[in-house]
Scaffold this motif. Structure first.
Motif, PDB file in Angstrom:
ATOM      1  N   UNK B 431       0.806  -1.209   0.000  1.00 12.70           N
ATOM      2  CA  UNK B 431       0.000   0.000   0.000  1.00 12.70           C
ATOM      3  C   UNK B 431       0.845   1.267   0.000  1.00 12.70           C
ATOM      4  N   UNK B 432       2.077   1.185   0.475  1.00 16.84           N
ATOM      5  CA  UNK B 432       2.953   2.349   0.363  1.00 16.84           C
ATOM      6  C   UNK B 432       3.130   2.710  -1.105  1.00 16.84           C
ATOM      7  N   UNK B 433       3.349   1.642  -1.895  1.00 19.06           N
ATOM      8  CA  UNK B 433       3.481   1.860  -3.331  1.00 19.06           C
ATOM      9  C   UNK B 433       2.190   2.438  -3.906  1.00 19.06           C
ATOM     10  N   UNK B 434       1.063   1.874  -3.486  1.00 18.65           N
ATOM     11  CA  UNK B 434      -0.195   2.309  -4.089  1.00 18.65           C
ATOM     12  C   UNK B 434      -0.499   3.764  -3.754  1.00 18.65           C
ATOM     13  N   UNK B 435      -0.200   4.133  -2.510  1.00 18.30           N
ATOM     14  CA  UNK B 435      -0.466   5.521  -2.116  1.00 18.30           C
ATOM     15  C   UNK B 435       0.397   6.479  -2.934  1.00 18.30           C
ATOM     16  N   UNK B 436       1.664   6.112  -3.134  1.00 16.59           N
ATOM     17  CA  UNK B 436       2.489   7.024  -3.930  1.00 16.59           C
ATOM     18  C   UNK B 436       2.051   7.015  -5.390  1.00 16.59           C
ATOM     19  N   UNK B 437       1.513   5.865  -5.846  1.00 17.15           N
ATOM     20  CA  UNK B 437       0.981   5.833  -7.214  1.00 17.15           C
ATOM     21  C   UNK B 437      -0.219   6.770  -7.334  1.00 17.15           C
ATOM     22  N   UNK B 438      -1.057   6.773  -6.293  1.00 14.85           N
ATOM     23  CA  UNK B 438      -2.226   7.655  -6.326  1.00 14.85           C
ATOM     24  C   UNK B 438      -1.795   9.118  -6.418  1.00 14.85           C
ATOM     25  N   UNK B 439      -0.764   9.474  -5.656  1.00 19.52           N
ATOM     26  CA  UNK B 439      -0.315  10.873  -5.725  1.00 19.52           C
ATOM     27  C   UNK B 439       0.322  11.172  -7.077  1.00 19.52           C
ATOM     28  N   UNK B 440       1.031  10.184  -7.620  1.00 18.31           N
ATOM     29  CA  UNK B 440       1.589  10.384  -8.961  1.00 18.31           C
ATOM     30  C   UNK B 440       0.469  10.632  -9.970  1.00 18.31           C
ATOM     31  N   UNK B 441      -0.585   9.840  -9.839  1.00 17.88           N
ATOM     32  CA  UNK B 441      -1.707  10.004 -10.760  1.00 17.88           C
ATOM     33  C   UNK B 441      -2.302  11.393 -10.630  1.00 17.88           C
ATOM     34  N   UNK B 442      -2.434  11.856  -9.386  1.00 22.92           N
ATOM     35  CA  UNK B 442      -3.029  13.171  -9.166  1.00 22.92           C
ATOM     36  C   UNK B 442      -2.176  14.253  -9.819  1.00 22.92           C
ATOM     37  N   UNK B 443      -0.862  14.038  -9.778  1.00 19.11           N
ATOM     38  CA  UNK B 443       0.026  15.045 -10.361  1.00 19.11           C
ATOM     39  C   UNK B 443       0.156  14.903 -11.869  1.00 19.11           C
ATOM     40  N   UNK B 444      -0.377  13.804 -12.418  1.00 23.29           N
ATOM     41  CA  UNK B 444      -0.292  13.584 -13.865  1.00 23.29           C
ATOM     42  C   UNK B 444      -0.958  14.749 -14.594  1.00 23.29           C
ATOM     43  N   UNK B 445      -0.411  15.062 -15.755  1.00 27.33           N
ATOM     44  CA  UNK B 445      -0.721  16.338 -16.404  1.00 27.33           C
ATOM     45  C   UNK B 445      -2.207  16.563 -16.670  1.00 27.33           C
ATOM     46  N   UNK B 446      -2.870  15.578 -17.254  1.00 25.08           N
ATOM     47  CA  UNK B 446      -4.256  15.803 -17.683  1.00 25.08           C
ATOM     48  C   UNK B 446      -5.268  15.196 -16.729  1.00 25.08           C
ATOM     49  N   UNK B 447      -4.819  14.901 -15.537  1.00 15.91           N
ATOM     50  CA  UNK B 447      -5.671  14.108 -14.655  1.00 15.91           C
ATOM     51  C   UNK B 447      -7.015  14.777 -14.386  1.00 15.91           C
ATOM     52  N   UNK B 448      -8.085  14.062 -14.716  1.00 17.03           N
ATOM     53  CA  UNK B 448      -9.427  14.558 -14.401  1.00 17.03           C
ATOM     54  C   UNK B 448     -10.141  13.566 -13.504  1.00 17.03           C
TER      55      UNK B 448
END
Lengths: 166, 954
Positions: B431-448
């Motif tokens: 889940x550490x990985x998943x949480x950081x993946x979630x934040x990466x997704x949020x920072x992704x350029x076109x994230x809606x």
């Protein structure tokens, strides 16, 4: 079955519309617009299929060809084979080409009835009935000959001769 | 005929067109030129309006030529210019002209009729029945008659005729001579007629149509194969077409038309799952075709048939996979690559390894210029994900999203979120990985996908205790970045991050930095609802800091005297909590003293100052949520301030100390309770207050709302509810009379009921929200709780990798996900019923769709019965309904109910199963009865029975 055949210009103007499944007439314009939006968003040299569930319902795809200023679009469901439909579009275009000697958009614009005649020789009620462009052309010529025959029998429309005889 | 100068349009009500009109009528060609003269939208619409008014005049002309031209123009306008043909539909003149002996007029009229779909014209179409009948019947002049009947068939197969089923039914007999000739037109039209009105057309047309399959004329057999392919297409039931298998098989092995073969393969693809012996029979010819055929369309159809209908035949599947891979590697043809990906998507779970082999090609396809190929590739990627490779694939996909166009990037993010969140993060083990993946997704350029990311951040926080430190850490990186605040798509994520930081503040390394981040000036860009969350988070952080401060003071009680002068706090005590923090890019400079210790008096005062200056202005805010929270926070801060002022006025230290301690402790307990996910069954678990009698007033309503099918029960008894033991809660508190009403209602409106949970069987569920027994910081009790949640989640959790942290999952969540799809009960269609009536013996087994629907029903019922008290009542009631169909016998039920309630739950469950099943089967019988009735109705005595497939196959 084939749900619809559409020919439209690259400006989005419909040039030939034929629906084989019931679509309420007031929806036709939206359907054309929806299809055109899908088509115009696609770059050249990509695949010719689009999944059109959003416009025509689940499982419906469309195959198109972009030639000069026209899009030729066939809409079909799971009972048709994708590549066979692509071939059919090709047959249709070939037939038009033969009938009009190098077909262009103006031929399509000014030959509403002939276009329908050609299409009707190829597809009936959404089922393909003829796939040879030669055969289709022969039938279309035969129809033209028959029509001319009945035309020569009464060169002057009956109504006018009636009026003058009165 | 030209009308050279545009004559001004005459005034509206003109009865009939003049001779001039007739002579100078514009032809369709003229009309097209006229419309093209002004290509602007406004110009076009006025031109159309003008042409329409002209046509409406001309179409009433007595002579056919004028009328025909007008009709032609009207057809053109309504078809391509979407002209509203409202009050004057095409139909009437069209029907008039259909009767014309003049072929061109007839053609125009038929075209108009088959294109017109207006409801008004549909109602007129039956008027043409007689003319159609005439045109369909063979006459002497062969060529012309052929043409005319072709026109009639065209109309018969048009959607306009399909909308007027009576027409098709009346003309079914007229199709027979054409069918016997093997005309492809007639075959296609017959298929449409059968589809439009199965009950009337099947007895007449089905046999001749089936005979066409065996026709020596390849055109006829091809058309017939296409017709049956159309008729057996879902949602229709393919089972009635099983008897056609011999003819189809014959076609499969002998036909050389690719069109026919494609259609036959499609029909077999639908039949093979219904008849197990069929697959073995067709696998060889299909493989031969697959190996031999040069036509890509046929090859693809073979691949599809093998992968979807013959998955048990390994050699065939391997051959098909080989061909599909050839498709995939077709560099120059995107169509083949797309279809190759589609084919891989059809592979069942047994062949996952094959898909894995193609992973490179698929990953490459993610970057294809063609959106179809990208989407299919994404679909395949998602299909490949399992517990072992999820980090690989999801990480790759998210980094790919950064390179993609906005739409596809969001498709990717949405797919990853759905896959990872599926069934309460079933696939995620780190889940550490998943949480950081979630934040990466949020920072992704076109994230809606902010909403879903935010939801999952909070959800992971609630469910996975071990993930909280990383969650807080990741939230910090989101919160301190001022650039994110301007992106309104990220508001839900920031809101979640703020909530998580506040709720799990004990994992924060630097609370001061957190407060500064939460109060940074650009937060004014946030919507009010998010600001409210921010302020509440600040409240939690400041409470936590004060509490730590006070605790430390009491730990080192010797130093109380110095305490509130505070600057010399014991360094050894603070060592443990101190963080090696990264002071990043925050705008407010922090005094060096506070960087060392966030719980010193000075840093607290710094925070308080900050709060007062930034939150203070929010007192003017007109959003109540924000206003309220700001007031709460400021109120608390003022209390702390007062303490400080007391210190300056030299009040007694001890009193001061205890006061502030009490205040902070109280505040801390407010926030210290663990918040957990709330079960769908939560409401059931809320025990009723002792003195409440829910049905008291409802009883008075009873005679008002009595329904005709249920006699109002004259004696409704209310047992006083007793509490304190689980057994008592099992006991129905209502009399059977009202409980039967209740369950009746539940049956009818089950949708609106909360699912019945396993409340009593498994009392150790996840703790209720705000369970006072479970303080947040108590590690051991939390572990305990998670362990007890284990049996609820079922055996598969035990198989998980050991390192996977506990994920809290509630019983209701399983129920919901399985309930939704099974509620989709397939319904019997009239076509298959009618066809079956003709082809099969009446006594044959019920159709598969019927079985399926029964099974689905059973599934639902079983789901509804997953233990629990209310389902027990339901069973009782069902038993009663079977035994005593009339409600007049209700009083006699009373004793039996009391006996049952004393039984232990388990035996009770078994006991009531019996009548339940009985009832279900009686329901099925009823279905069958109805079905048979319809078959009898549609079957004609003169139709011979078709050979049944079993004979052929053996």
């Amino acid at each position: 079955m084939i749900q619809a055949v559409m020919v439209m210009s690259t400006q989005g103007k419909p040039r030939l519309l034929k629906f084989y499944s019931f679509q309420p007439p007031e929806k036709h314009q939206d359907l054309v617009r929806g299809v055109f939006q899908l088509l115009s968003a696609r770059p050249d040299s990509v695949s010719n299929f689009i999944e059109a569930d959003a416009i025509f319902g689940p499982g419906v795809k469309l195959v198109y060809k972009h030639l000069a200023t026209l899009y030729f679009v066939f809409v079909f469901d799971s009972s048709e084979n994708e590549l066979a439909m692509l071939d059919l579009v090709q047959v249709f275009v070939e037939t038009l080409d033969k009938c009009f000697k190098n077909v262009c958009e103006l031929d399509v614009v000014f030959n509403f009835n002939k276009l329908h005649t050609i299409l009707d020789e190829m597809i009936l009620g959404g089922q393909v009935i003829e796939t040879s462009s030669e055969q289709i052309m022969r039938s279309v010529e035969e129809i033209a000959r028959l029509e001319k025959q009945s035309n020569t029998t009464s060169l002057i429309p009956k109504s006018i001769s009636e009026r003058f005889s009165r | 005929m030209h009308r050279s100068p545009m004559a001004p349009t005459p005034p509206a009500p003109v009865p009939a067109p003049s001779l001039v009109d007739t002579l100078f009528q514009r032809s369709l060609g003229d009309l097209v030129k006229f419309l093209r003269a002004d290509p602007s939208a406004a110009g076009e619409s006025t031109a159309v309006a003008r042409a329409l008014s002209e046509i409406h005049r001309e179409i009433r002309a007595p002579d056919a030529a004028t009328k025909a031209t007008a009709l032609q123009k009207l057809t053109y306008l309504s078809s391509l210019h979407f002209a509203p043909v409202a009050s004057h539909p095409l139909a009437f003149p069209a029907i008039e002209l259909i009767a014309s002996p003049f072929l061109p007029h007839k053609r125009l009229a038929y075209l108009a009729a088959s294109l017109s779909l207006h409801p008004a014209s549909l109602s007129l179409l039956p008027l043409a029945t007689h003319q159609l009948h005439k045109d369909l019947s063979p006459s002497t002049s062969a060529a012309a008659s052929h043409n005319v009947s072709a026109l009639a068939l065209q109309l018969l197969a048009s959607p306009a005729a399909a909308a007027a089923p009576d027409l098709a039914a009346h003309l079914a007999h007229d199709l027979l001579p054409h069918l016997s000739r093997g005309s492809p037109r007639a075959i296609a039209a017959a298929a449409r007629v059968i589809a439009a009105s199965p009950s009337a057309a099947v007895p007449i047309l089905f046999k001749p149509l089936a005979a066409c399959l065996a026709s020596p004329d390849p055109r006829a057999s091809t058309a017939a194969a296409a017709a049956f392919c159309e008729l057996s297409a879902p949602p229709a039931d393919a089972a009635p077409f099983l008897p056609l298998a011999p003819d189809l098989y014959n076609l499969l092995t002998t036909s050389r038309s690719n069109w026919a073969l494609i259609k036959v393969l499609k029909v077999f693809g639908r039949l093979a799952p219904l008849e197990s012996r069929l697959a073995a029979r067709i696998v060889d010819p299909v493989c031969q075709l697959l190996a031999r055929s040069a036509a890509m369309s046929l090859t693809f159809e073979c691949i599809r048939t093998v992968l979807t209908a013959l998955p048990a035949h390994d050699t065939a599947v391997c051959l098909a996979i080989g061909k599909a891979k050839e498709f995939l590697t077709a560099e120059d043809d995107p169509n083949l690559r797309y279809l190759g990906l589609l084919a891989l998507g059809m592979l069942g779970p047994t062949y996952v390894s094959t898909v894995h082999e193609c992973r490179d090609v698929i990953a490459q396809s993610l970057g294809d210029a063609d959106s179809n190929i990208r989407r299919e590739a994404l679909h395949l990627m998602m299909g490949m994900i399992d517990r072992n490779n999820i980090m690989d694939i999801a990480g790759m996909l998210v980094s790919h999203a950064a390179k993609s166009d906005p739409e596809f990037a969001n498709d990717i993010l949405g797919a990853v979120l759905a896959a990872c969140g599926h069934n309460v993060y079933e696939l995620v083990s780190d889940f550490d990985w998943y949480v950081s993946l979630l934040t990466d997704m949020a920072r992704s350029l076109h994230c809606a996908q902010g909403d879903e990311i935010g939801r999952q951040l909070v959800d992971v926080g609630l469910r996975v205790q071990d993930a909280r430190p990383e969650l807080v850490h990741s939230s910090r990186t989101l919160l301190i970045d001022p650039a994110l605040l301007a992106n309104h798509l990220l508001c839900p994520v920031l809101s979640a991050a703020a909530w998580v930081s506040g709720e799990y503040v004990n994992f924060t390394k630097d609370p001061v930095e957190l407060v500064e981040a939460l109060l940074q000036p650009r937060t004014s860009l946030l919507p009010m609802s998010v600001r409210a969350v921010y302020i509440q988070a600040v409240f939690k952080v400041i409470t936590f800091c004060c509490n730590s401060y006070v605790e430390r003071l009491s730990d080192s009680s010797k130093e109380v005297a110095v305490g509130l002068n505070g600057l010399s706090i014991d360094e050894t005590v603070s060592e443990g909590r101190k963080a090696p923090l990264v002071s990043g890019d925050e705008q407010i400079t922090v005094p060096s003293m506070m960087e060392k210790d966030p719980f010193s008096e000075k840093s607290i005062i710094h925070m308080i100052d900050l709060i007062e200056t930034t939150v203070g202005p929010l007192f003017e805010c007109n959003e109540v949520e924000v206003l309220e929270r700001a007031r709460n926070l400021i109120g608390f801060v003022h209390l702390i301030r007062e303490v400080q002022e007391l210190k300056e006025s030299k009040v007694d230290d001890d009193e001061k100390h205890s006061w502030v301690k009490e205040l902070v402790k109280n505040m801390q307990t407010v926030f210290s309770q663990e918040i957990g996910p709330v079960s769908l069954n939560a409401q059931e678990k809320v025990s009723l207050p002792v003195d409440i009698v829910l049905n008291e007033t409802l009883a008075e309503l009873d005679d008002i709302v009595s329904e005709d099918d249920t006699t109002p029960s004259s004696s409704i008894l209310f047992y006083p509810r007793s509490h304190g033991s689980i057994e008592n809660r099992n006991e129905p508190a209502l009399s059977l009379g009202s409980s039967s009403l209740l369950s009746e209602h539940r049956k009818r409106h089950g949708l609106y009921y909360l699912p019945t949970g396993k409340t009593e069987d498994e009392p150790v569920d996840y703790p209720h929200a705000n369970d006072p027994l479970l303080p947040a910081s108590n590690e051991s009790s939390l572990d305990d709780k998670s362990n007890t949640a284990q049996p609820v989640t079922g055996g598969k959790k035990l198989k998980a990798v050991k390192s996977r942290p506990k994920v809290v999952k509630l019983d209701g969540e399983d129920f919901l996900s399985s309930m939704v799809p099974s509620a989709n009960v397939p319904k019997e269609d009239s076509l298959s019923g009618a066809v079956r009536g003709v082809l099969l013996d009446r006594d044959l087994k019920p159709s598969s769709s019927q079985k399926a629907s029964d099974k689905a029903y059973e599934g639902i019922v079983n789901k509804m019965e997953t233990g629990g008290s209310s389902s027990q009542w339901k069973n009782n009631v069902d038993a009663e309904l079977v035994g005593h169909p009339t409600s007049s016998s209700r009083p006699s039920i009373q004793p039996s109910h009391e006996k049952e309630s004393t039984n232990p739950l388990e035996s009770d469950g078994k006991e009531v199963k019996e009548p339940k099943r009985h009832r279900r089967s009686s329901r099925g019988g009823h279905h069958q009865g109805k079905h048979k009735h319809r078959e009898r109705h549609s079957t004609q005595p003169d139709v011979p029975q078709a050979p049944i497939i079993q004979d052929f196959l053996l």
